[in-house]
Design an enzyme around this catalytic site. Structure first.
Site, PDB file in Angstrom:
ATOM      1  N   ILE A 189      34.494 -34.441  -4.425  1.00  0.00           N
ATOM      2  CA  ILE A 189      35.306 -33.048  -4.067  1.00  0.00           C
ATOM      3  C   ILE A 189      34.905 -32.333  -5.466  1.00  0.00           C
ATOM      4  O   ILE A 189      34.755 -30.997  -5.505  1.00  0.00           O
ATOM      5  CB  ILE A 189      36.671 -33.086  -3.907  1.00  0.00           C
ATOM      6  CG1 ILE A 189      36.782 -33.610  -2.217  1.00  0.00           C
ATOM      7  CG2 ILE A 189      37.421 -31.779  -3.917  1.00  0.00           C
ATOM      8  CD1 ILE A 189      38.332 -33.816  -1.893  1.00  0.00           C
ATOM      9  N   ASN A 226      41.216 -31.758 -11.011  1.00  0.00           N
ATOM     10  CA  ASN A 226      40.823 -32.535  -9.713  1.00  0.00           C
ATOM     11  C   ASN A 226      40.679 -34.017  -9.931  1.00  0.00           C
ATOM     12  O   ASN A 226      41.062 -34.654  -9.150  1.00  0.00           O
ATOM     13  CB  ASN A 226      39.340 -32.171  -9.528  1.00  0.00           C
ATOM     14  CG  ASN A 226      38.815 -32.884  -8.451  1.00  0.00           C
ATOM     15  OD1 ASN A 226      39.262 -33.035  -7.026  1.00  0.00           O
ATOM     16  ND2 ASN A 226      37.684 -33.895  -8.743  1.00  0.00           N
ATOM     17  N   SER A 276      45.607 -31.300  -4.694  1.00  0.00           N
ATOM     18  CA  SER A 276      46.672 -32.285  -4.414  1.00  0.00           C
ATOM     19  C   SER A 276      46.104 -32.976  -3.227  1.00  0.00           C
ATOM     20  O   SER A 276      45.223 -33.639  -3.260  1.00  0.00           O
ATOM     21  CB  SER A 276      48.067 -31.295  -4.006  1.00  0.00           C
ATOM     22  OG  SER A 276      48.955 -32.250  -3.450  1.00  0.00           O
ATOM     23  N   SER A 277      47.089 -33.274  -2.189  1.00  0.00           N
ATOM     24  CA  SER A 277      46.669 -34.220  -1.003  1.00  0.00           C
ATOM     25  C   SER A 277      47.461 -33.817   0.270  1.00  0.00           C
ATOM     26  O   SER A 277      48.663 -33.618  -0.060  1.00  0.00           O
ATOM     27  CB  SER A 277      46.620 -35.663  -1.600  1.00  0.00           C
ATOM     28  OG  SER A 277      46.462 -36.479  -0.167  1.00  0.00           O
ATOM     29  N   TYR A 294      50.277 -43.179  -5.038  1.00  0.00           N
ATOM     30  CA  TYR A 294      49.187 -42.053  -4.982  1.00  0.00           C
ATOM     31  C   TYR A 294      50.060 -40.842  -4.376  1.00  0.00           C
ATOM     32  O   TYR A 294      49.959 -39.740  -5.196  1.00  0.00           O
ATOM     33  CB  TYR A 294      47.868 -42.255  -4.266  1.00  0.00           C
ATOM     34  CG  TYR A 294      47.123 -41.264  -3.960  1.00  0.00           C
ATOM     35  CD1 TYR A 294      46.356 -40.667  -5.070  1.00  0.00           C
ATOM     36  CD2 TYR A 294      47.111 -40.599  -2.596  1.00  0.00           C
ATOM     37  CE1 TYR A 294      45.394 -39.500  -4.798  1.00  0.00           C
ATOM     38  CE2 TYR A 294      46.193 -39.546  -2.441  1.00  0.00           C
ATOM     39  CZ  TYR A 294      45.628 -38.994  -3.426  1.00  0.00           C
ATOM     40  OH  TYR A 294      44.628 -37.860  -3.054  1.00  0.00           O
ATOM     41  N   LYS A 332      51.063 -36.925  -6.018  1.00  0.00           N
ATOM     42  CA  LYS A 332      50.618 -35.386  -5.419  1.00  0.00           C
ATOM     43  C   LYS A 332      51.767 -34.642  -5.319  1.00  0.00           C
ATOM     44  O   LYS A 332      51.527 -33.472  -5.479  1.00  0.00           O
ATOM     45  CB  LYS A 332      49.649 -35.526  -4.404  1.00  0.00           C
ATOM     46  CG  LYS A 332      48.266 -36.140  -4.585  1.00  0.00           C
ATOM     47  CD  LYS A 332      47.409 -35.701  -5.820  1.00  0.00           C
ATOM     48  CE  LYS A 332      46.331 -36.115  -5.939  1.00  0.00           C
ATOM     49  NZ  LYS A 332      45.399 -35.439  -6.953  1.00  0.00           N
ATOM     50  N   THR A 385      33.620 -38.720   0.949  1.00  0.00           N
ATOM     51  CA  THR A 385      33.245 -38.899  -0.294  1.00  0.00           C
ATOM     52  C   THR A 385      33.108 -40.302  -0.516  1.00  0.00           C
ATOM     53  O   THR A 385      33.556 -41.150   0.472  1.00  0.00           O
ATOM     54  CB  THR A 385      34.152 -38.491  -1.052  1.00  0.00           C
ATOM     55  OG1 THR A 385      35.400 -39.018  -1.180  1.00  0.00           O
ATOM     56  CG2 THR A 385      34.736 -36.845  -1.229  1.00  0.00           C
TER      57      THR A 385
END
Length: 250
Positions: free
Chosen positions: A18, A91, A140-141, A155, A159, A190
Site C-alpha cells: 500500500i 503507513n 489505519s485498518s 494489531y 489501529k 499485497t
C-alpha cells in the site's frame, strides 16, 4: 501540472504494498516523495525508479522504526533532501500479530512501538517541518472497527489507537489549516496478505466475499483515497475515519 506540484510528501513504509502505491500516486499528482523503508533498500530504490520513470521525483530514507533514536534519524535524513514537508502519510506498520494466547510481551511492545509510538513521534518532531495548509494521513485498518479477525487483536488495537491520534491531532493542527485523517483499508492484495489470499484453499474467494463490491482490494484503491485527502479538494475534511474497505464493514 499535477494538483500536488511543488509539494513534498513523506510516505513511511513506501517500499512495497500500500505504501508504494501511495508514493507512486502522490508522485503522479506532482509531489516530490520521500520513500521511507525499514530494511528493504532494494525495494525502496525500485519504488523511486518507478516514480522517476513515470516523470516524477523521489528519494529514499532508510530508518528502521520502533528502535531508540528512530524518529530523530528519520528526520535528519529527510532534512538532507528537503527543507519542509506538505504531506505526511504514516503507513509503515507491522501488519500481523499472533493470537492473545500466543503473543509475547516483546512482540506486543514491538507492534505498538512501530504502529503507534513511531507515528506519534514522527508527527511530534515533524510539526515544525510541516507547512501550514499541510496534510497528515494515517493508514489505519478496518479491523479497528470489526472483530472479524480476533486472532489479530494486538494489531487491531494499534489501529484503534492510531484513529484516536488522528481525531485529537486534527484539533491540535487545525489552527494551521493542516488536516488530519485516518484511512482504513480492508483486505488488499499485497505481499502482507499473500498467506491469506493464496496460502489457503478458497482464500481469495472468501476475502472477496467480505467486500460489498465482491472483490479483493488493490493498492490503487487505497492510494486514490489518500491522494484525495492530500489534495486541495479535501480541505474541509479533517478528524475523519475514512472507510476504504470496499464495504467490508456493512
Amino acid at each position: 501540472m499535477g494538483v500536488l506540484t511543488g509539494r513534498t510528501a513523506l510516505v513511511t513504509g513506501a517500499s512495497r504494498g500500500i505504501g508504494r502505491g501511495i508514493a507512486e500516486r502522490l508522485a503522479r499528482d506532482g509531489a516530490r516523495v520521500a520513500v521511507h523503508y525499514g530494511r528493504n533498500e532494494t525495494a525502496a530504490k525500485e519504488t523511486v525508479a518507478a516514480i522517476e520513470a513515470a516523470g516524477g521525483a523521489a528519494f529514499t530514507i532508510g530508518v528502521e522504526l520502533g528502535l531508540p533514536g528512530d524518529v530523530e534519524a528519520l528526520w535528519a535524513e529527510f532534512d538532507r533532501h528537503a527543507d519542509g514537508l506538505d504531506i505526511l502519510v504514516n503507513n509503515a506498520g507491522i501488519g500481523n500479530t499472533r493470537p492473545i494466547d500466543e503473543i509475547t510481551e516483546q512482540e506486543f511492545d514491538r507492534v505498538f512501538a512501530v504502529n503507534v509510538k513511531a507515528p506519534f513521534f514522527i508527527v511530534r518532531h515533524g510539526m515544525a517541518r510541516l507547512r501550514d495548509g499541510g496534510r497528515v494521513i494515517n493508514v489505519s485498518s478496518g479491523l479497528a472497527r470489526t472483530a472479524v479477525m480476533p486472532d489479530n487483536m494486538a494489531y487491531a488495537m494499534t489501529k484503534g489507537a492510531l484513529d484516536v491520534f488522528s481525531r485529537d491531532l486534527s484539533k491540535v493542527l487545525g489552527p494551521r489549516a493542516i488536516t488530519v485523517n485516518s484511512v482504513a483499508p480492508g483486505i488488499i492484495d499485497t505481499d502482507n496478505t499473500a498467506g491469506l489470499l493464496y496460502g489457503t484453499e478458497g482464500g481469495w474467494a472468501q476475502a472477496a466475499a467480505i467486500s460489498a463490491l465482491g472483490r479483493v482490494g488493490e493498492t490503487a484503491d487505497v492510494a486514490d483515497v489518500v491522494a484525495f485527502l492530500a489534495s486541495g479538494g479535501a480541505r474541509w475534511v479533517t478528524g475523519s475515519w475514512v472507510d476504504a474497505t470496499g464495504g467490508s464493514l456493512t
